[in-house]
Design a protein around this motif. Structure first.
Motif, PDB file in Angstrom:
ATOM      1  N   GLU A 125       0.842  -1.206   0.000  1.00 46.11           N
ATOM      2  CA  GLU A 125       0.000   0.000   0.000  1.00 46.11           C
ATOM      3  C   GLU A 125       0.873   1.250   0.000  1.00 46.11           C
ATOM      4  OE1 GLU A 125      -3.403   0.113   0.261  1.00 46.11           O
ATOM      5  OE2 GLU A 125      -3.743   2.211   0.748  1.00 46.11           O
ATOM      6  N   GLU A 136     -10.110   5.582  -6.790  1.00 43.12           N
ATOM      7  CA  GLU A 136      -9.022   4.944  -6.034  1.00 43.12           C
ATOM      8  C   GLU A 136      -9.459   4.643  -4.612  1.00 43.12           C
ATOM      9  OE1 GLU A 136      -5.918   3.989  -7.132  1.00 43.12           O
ATOM     10  OE2 GLU A 136      -6.998   4.353  -8.982  1.00 43.12           O
ATOM     11  N   ASN A 168      -9.707   0.962  -2.854  1.00 43.97           N
ATOM     12  CA  ASN A 168      -8.998   0.691  -1.605  1.00 43.97           C
ATOM     13  C   ASN A 168      -9.943   0.134  -0.554  1.00 43.97           C
ATOM     14  OD1 ASN A 168      -6.500   0.797  -0.428  1.00 43.97           O
ATOM     15  ND2 ASN A 168      -6.194   2.889  -1.070  1.00 43.97           N
ATOM     16  N   TYR A 220       0.549   2.247  -3.813  1.00 41.72           N
ATOM     17  CA  TYR A 220      -0.511   3.254  -3.799  1.00 41.72           C
ATOM     18  C   TYR A 220       0.046   4.630  -3.475  1.00 41.72           C
ATOM     19  CZ  TYR A 220      -5.063   1.145  -4.546  1.00 41.72           C
ATOM     20  OH  TYR A 220      -6.163   0.577  -5.106  1.00 41.72           O
TER      21      TYR A 220
END
Lengths: 171, 102
Positions: A55, B38, B42, A59
């Motif tokens: 993550e 996004e 998530n 991300y």
């Protein structure tokens, strides 16, 4: 662990709320990074250190940097901020917000009332990264190949869409 | 094994998903719409992870890796479309991308 979960979850929700209400896109993206980092803490607390690392790296690292580069290429200015303010009239928020709140309440009600019962069998041991890897490249190998094809398709599409040849203009 | 009950993690995922949904519905700037998508991806990943941790299976984490790949592909194409839209139409208004209709 519970305290860490509540704090990180609160930070994630607050940062996400800031993301969808900011007028300046750069500020919104920085809040989005904060939200992802808080979610990484949540993942770690849930017992998934590999996913927490992914993550942060992918991300908060790669995807957000892609966003920031795109934003710099777009070259937004204060004029866009004014336009954004004109687009964000309060009456535009009421109906979507209301409907989504109803959906959220329903979702939480369903989870609170009719969730799955007791865990089947005894509680298994902690999940190692090795288990994830064995599963990823064992039963899910086809999925990995499909993901690689998807990423290749994304690469080709991004290259094609951002090319600047004049004779290739869509018209 | 995590000490967090699955219901709390799923509730957090639901809240984040709802916030992302509001962002998609309300914002008109294509950058904000992509950012909200996004957030929703998530939240879906968090739900997978919570369920995987609840039953002690690795499948949830595997699914999160796949969601990561999907998100990366989606955002690269989406941002390319945003750049194209800005270059051709001069705006980031998502309502302006309606040429397919004509």
């Amino acid at each position: 662990m519970m305290v860490a979960f509540w704090i990180a979850g609160g930070v994630a929700v607050a940062a996400t709320g800031m993301v969808i209400t900011r007028k300046n896109a750069m500020h919104a993206l920085l809040y989005l990074v904060v939200s992802f980092l808080a979610l990484a803490v949540v993942f770690y607390v849930l017992g998934a250190p590999l996913i927490a690392a992914l993550e942060v790296i992918i991300y908060a690292g790669a995807i957000m940097v892609l966003f920031l580069f795109a934003l710099m290429l777009l070259g937004l200015s204060t004029r866009h901020e004014r336009q954004e303010r004109a687009w964000m009239r309060p009456q535009g928020w009421v109906l979507p917000g209301l409907l989504t709140a109803v959906l959220l309440a329903e979702l939480i009600y369903v989870m609170a009332s009719g969730g799955p019962g007791a865990a089947p069998g005894a509680a298994p041991g902690p999940l190692e990264v090795k288990d994830v890897g064995m599963s990823l490249f064992g039963p899910y190998l086809l999925g990995v190949e499909l993901a690689s094809i998807l990423l290749l398709a994304g690469l080709v599409a991004a290259h094609r869409l951002t090319r600047e040849d004049p004779e290739d203009e869509l018209q | 094994m995590s000490a967090i009950p699955m219901g709390y993690a799923l509730g957090l995922a639901a809240i984040l998903f709802a916030l992302g949904l509001v962002g998609v519905l309300v914002r008109r700037n294509i950058i904000f719409v992509l950012a909200s998508i996004e957030v929703m991806l998530n939240a879906a990943g968090l739900a997978f992870l919570a369920a995987g941790a609840r039953w002690g299976r690795a499948d949830g984490q595997v699914m999160f890796v796949f969601i990561l790949a999907v998100a990366a592909a989606e955002v690269s194409v989406g941002l390319a479309i945003a750049l194209k839209c800005r270059r051709h139409l001069g705006t980031l208004d998502i309502d302006a991308i309606s040429k397919l209709k004509d």
